[in-house]
Design an enzyme around this catalytic site. Structure first.
Site, PDB file in Angstrom:
ATOM      1  N   ASP A 278       0.832  -1.197   0.000  1.00  0.00           N
ATOM      2  CA  ASP A 278       0.000   0.000   0.000  1.00  0.00           C
ATOM      3  C   ASP A 278       0.874   1.258   0.000  1.00  0.00           C
ATOM      4  O   ASP A 278       1.999   1.231  -0.481  1.00  0.00           O
ATOM      5  CB  ASP A 278      -0.913  -0.056   1.251  1.00  0.00           C
ATOM      6  CG  ASP A 278      -2.263   0.591   1.011  1.00  0.00           C
ATOM      7  OD1 ASP A 278      -2.288   1.817   0.818  1.00  0.00           O
ATOM      8  OD2 ASP A 278      -3.276  -0.116   1.007  1.00  0.00           O
TER       9      ASP A 278
ATOM     10  N   HIS B 181      -4.018   6.106   3.389  1.00  0.00           N
ATOM     11  CA  HIS B 181      -4.715   4.898   2.947  1.00  0.00           C
ATOM     12  C   HIS B 181      -4.103   3.628   3.567  1.00  0.00           C
ATOM     13  O   HIS B 181      -4.815   2.775   4.108  1.00  0.00           O
ATOM     14  CB  HIS B 181      -4.658   4.839   1.416  1.00  0.00           C
ATOM     15  CG  HIS B 181      -5.375   3.682   0.789  1.00  0.00           C
ATOM     16  ND1 HIS B 181      -4.752   2.483   0.524  1.00  0.00           N
ATOM     17  CD2 HIS B 181      -6.651   3.551   0.374  1.00  0.00           C
ATOM     18  CE1 HIS B 181      -5.630   1.658  -0.045  1.00  0.00           C
ATOM     19  NE2 HIS B 181      -6.789   2.277  -0.141  1.00  0.00           N
TER      20      HIS B 181
ATOM     21  N   ASN C 287     -13.968  -0.172  -7.265  1.00  0.00           N
ATOM     22  CA  ASN C 287     -15.092   0.710  -6.902  1.00  0.00           C
ATOM     23  C   ASN C 287     -15.781   1.238  -8.146  1.00  0.00           C
ATOM     24  O   ASN C 287     -16.353   2.323  -8.137  1.00  0.00           O
ATOM     25  CB  ASN C 287     -14.591   1.914  -6.089  1.00  0.00           C
ATOM     26  CG  ASN C 287     -13.819   1.499  -4.864  1.00  0.00           C
ATOM     27  OD1 ASN C 287     -14.021   0.404  -4.335  1.00  0.00           O
ATOM     28  ND2 ASN C 287     -12.934   2.377  -4.400  1.00  0.00           N
TER      29      ASN C 287
ATOM     30  N   SER D 259     -11.171  -1.013  -0.972  1.00  0.00           N
ATOM     31  CA  SER D 259      -9.895  -0.930  -0.246  1.00  0.00           C
ATOM     32  C   SER D 259     -10.064  -1.246   1.227  1.00  0.00           C
ATOM     33  O   SER D 259      -9.163  -1.802   1.849  1.00  0.00           O
ATOM     34  CB  SER D 259      -9.318   0.487  -0.340  1.00  0.00           C
ATOM     35  OG  SER D 259      -8.474   0.625  -1.454  1.00  0.00           O
TER      36      SER D 259
END
Ligand code: CA
Length: 456
Positions: free
Chosen positions: A196, A226, A318, A399
Site C-alpha cells: 500500500d 490509505h 469501486n 480498499s
C-alpha cells in the site's frame, strides 16, 4: 516506426525458473544491466531507461522498450507475454473524511481495571505511600479530613482513574472476529504484508518491519493515510484506545508500493510481491487496482505467490457506477484468472455496508468466463480506522473491505498451521455467510466472511 517514447513493460517468462543469468542471456543484454529487482528497488535508486529488473521468484522482468521492440521480444524463445507496466491506484472513494480524536469517538468511559477489594486496597496503599514519601509525611498525616457525612477522619481513599475503553467497531463485530479471539485466534505469529502507501507510526499499531519500492523513497512511512487505515483494519491492537483490527496480534509489515499520491507502477507492486515470498509473509493485502482486464504478468505473479505460501487478497474495485469508460467489472489485478486453476486465482473482495448490503460502488463479476470473479465480501462503507497523526478516520471503498479478508486469512493460518493459500481461500468460501441468492453469485461471491465459523 516509433522510436521515441519508450515505455516500461513486464516480460513474463514461460519457464518460472528463469534466473538472472538466463534472463539476461535470452534478452541479449549484459548481466550488469539486468538487476535483481527487489534489491535494486528497495534502495533509493530511480530506475533509468537502461535498468532491467528481474524478479526471479515470479518469472517476470521489468524493462523499457519501444513498441516495436516489445513486439519483437514476444517472438523470442521462452517469453509468454510482453505487456505494458500499468499504474495501479488506491481503491478508496473520494469523500470528506470525518476525523476523530486521538481516543476515537466510540470510546466508553469505564473505570479500570478491577473492582476487587485486594486491588483497591493495594492501589490505595501504593498511592498513600508514594505521596507520603514525596511529601516527607507520615501515613497519619495523609488522613482524609472530617467532612459532612463522614465526620471521623480516616484513611484517604484515592479516586480510581477513569480511562476510555476501546469499543469494538461495528465492522469487526459484523465479521464475528471477537468470537475467534475468544478461542485464542487473533493472528499471533502470522506475518501479514500491507502492499500500500506505507504505514505511519501510530499508538494503536505495532509494525514489525517493512520496505519501500517507490523510486527515490526509502522509508515506508505513509504520507497518504490509505495504508495506515488498511493496516488498522487488519491489526489495530486490542487495548484501551481507538479501534481494534480483525487480527490484533498479527505481525504487520509495511510494503510501500504506492507513492503518497496513492498510485504506483505495476513493477513496484511486483517487487513487493516477490519481497513477500522471500520474507515469509503468509498474507498479502492489496487494496489497489485499475479498471483494466487481466494480464498474463499479474496471473503469473499471483500464482507464484500462492505456490510459495503467500495468500493474495485483492480489492474488487469501486467502478460499478463508473460511466466513462464503463467498467463495472472486477478490476485488475483482482480479476487475474489463473487458467485451469481457479483456486490459485486471488481472493477478490467486494464491499458491503453495515446492513450487509452490497455497496453501490462495489465492482461486480460476470463479464467473462476467463476473468476472476468476486470471491467474498466484507465491510467497506464508513469504516473507522487508524490514520497518520495518531488519529482515526472513516473511509469507504473495496480498499477497506480487503484488509478485513487479509485479517481473517491470518486467523485461519493461525488456526490451521501449514495450510496452503488454496486451502485458506476454500476455507473462507465454505464458512462465509451467504448473502443475496443462495450459493455463489456474481455480486457477493460466496458471501460475508465469518471469523467465527472459519476458525472452528
Ligand atoms: Ca485499539
Amino acid at each position: 516506426m516509433e522510436k521515441s517514447g519508450n515505455k516500461r513493460y513486464l516480460v513474463t517468462w514461460s519457464d518460472g525458473k528463469t534466473d538472472l543469468t538466463k534472463a539476461s542471456n535470452l534478452l541479449g543484454i549484459t548481466a550488469d544491466k539486468c538487476k535483481a529487482g527487489v534489491s535494486f528497488m528497495e534502495t533509493d535508486a530511480i530506475p533509468g531507461k537502461d535498468d532491467v529488473m528481474h524478479f526471479e521468484n515470479l518469472g517476470i522482468t521489468s524493462m523499457e522498450l519501444t513498441s516495436d521492440e516489445a513486439v519483437n521480444l514476444l517472438e523470442k524463445e521462452g517469453i509468454l507475454a510482453v505487456e505494458e507496466d500499468t499504474e495501479m491506484h488506491i481503491l478508496e472513494l473520494p469523500q470528506n473524511e470525518e476525523y476523530n480524536s486521538f481516543l476515537g469517538s466510540n470510546a466508553n468511559l469505564e473505570p479500570i481495571p478491577s473492582e476487587s477489594p485486594d486491588f483497591r486496597n493495594g492501589y490505595n496503599k501504593a498511592l498513600t505511600d508514594m505521596f507520603a514519601s514525596m511529601l516527607k509525611l507520615g501515613q497519619a498525616d495523609l488522613q482524609a479530613p472530617a467532612i459532612a457525612g463522614n465526620p471521623v477522619p480516616g484513611p484517604f481513599f484515592w479516586p480510581f482513574p477513569i480511562l476510555k475503553k476501546q469499543a469494538i467497531p461495528w465492522n469487526i463485530n459484523l465479521v464475528k472476529a471477537p468470537q475467534a479471539w475468544a478461542r485464542g485466534f487473533n493472528g499471533s505469529g502470522i506475518k501479514v504484508a500491507v502492499l500500500d502507501t506505507g504505514i505511519a507510526t501510530h499508538p494503536d499499531l505495532v509494525v514489525a518491519g517493512g520496505v519501500s519500492f517507490i523510486p527515490g523513497v526509502v522509508s515506508y512511512n505513509d504520507g497518504n493515510s490509505h495504508g495506515t487505515h488498511c493496516a488498522g483494519i487488519i491489526g489495530a491492537r486490542n487495548n484501551w484506545i481507538g479501534v481494534v483490527g480483525v487480527a490484533p496480534l498479527c505481525e504487520l509489515y509495511a510494503v510501500k508500493v504506492l507513492a503518497d499520491s496513492g498510485s504506483g507502477s505495476s513493477s513496484g507492486i511486483i517487487a513487493g510481491m516477490e519481497w513477500c515470498i522471500t520474507n515469509g509473509i503468509k498474507v498479502a493485502s492489496m487494496s489497489l487496482g485499475s479498471t483494466s482486464g487481466p494480464s498474463v504478468a499479474w496471473a503469473n505473479a499471483i500464482k507464484h505467490c500462492q505456490d510459495n505460501g503467500v495468500t493474495v487478497v485483492c480489492a474488487s474495485g469501486n467502478s460499478y457506477v463508473d460511466t466513462s469508460p464503463v467498467f463495472p467489472w472486477v478490476n485488475a489485478p483482482a480479476n487475474s484468472f489463473v487458467m485451469g486453476a481457479r483456486t490459485a486465482s486471488p481472493i477478490a473482495v467486494g464491499a458491503v455496508d453495515l446492513a450487509s448490503l452490497i455497496a453501490y460502488f462495489s465492482s461486480r463479476g460476470g463479464q467473462n468466463e476467463n476473468w476472476n470473479q468476486v470471491t467474498l465480501v466484507a465491510p467497506g462503507v464508513n469504516i473507522n480506522s487508524t490514520i497518520p497523526g495518531n488519529g482515526y478516520g472513516k473511509k469507504s471503498g473495496t480498499s477497506m473491505a480487503t484488509p478485513h479478508v487479509a485479517g481473517i486469512a491470518a486467523l485461519v493460518c493461525q488456526r490451521f498451521p501449514g495450510i496452503l493459500p488454496v486451502g485458506v481461500k476454500a476455507r473462507l468460501a465454505q464458512t462465509a455467510t451467504n448473502l443475496g441468492p443462495a450459493g455463489f453469485d456474481l455480486t457477493y461471491g460466496y458471501g460475508l466472511i465469518n471469523c467465527d465459523s472459519a476458525t472452528l
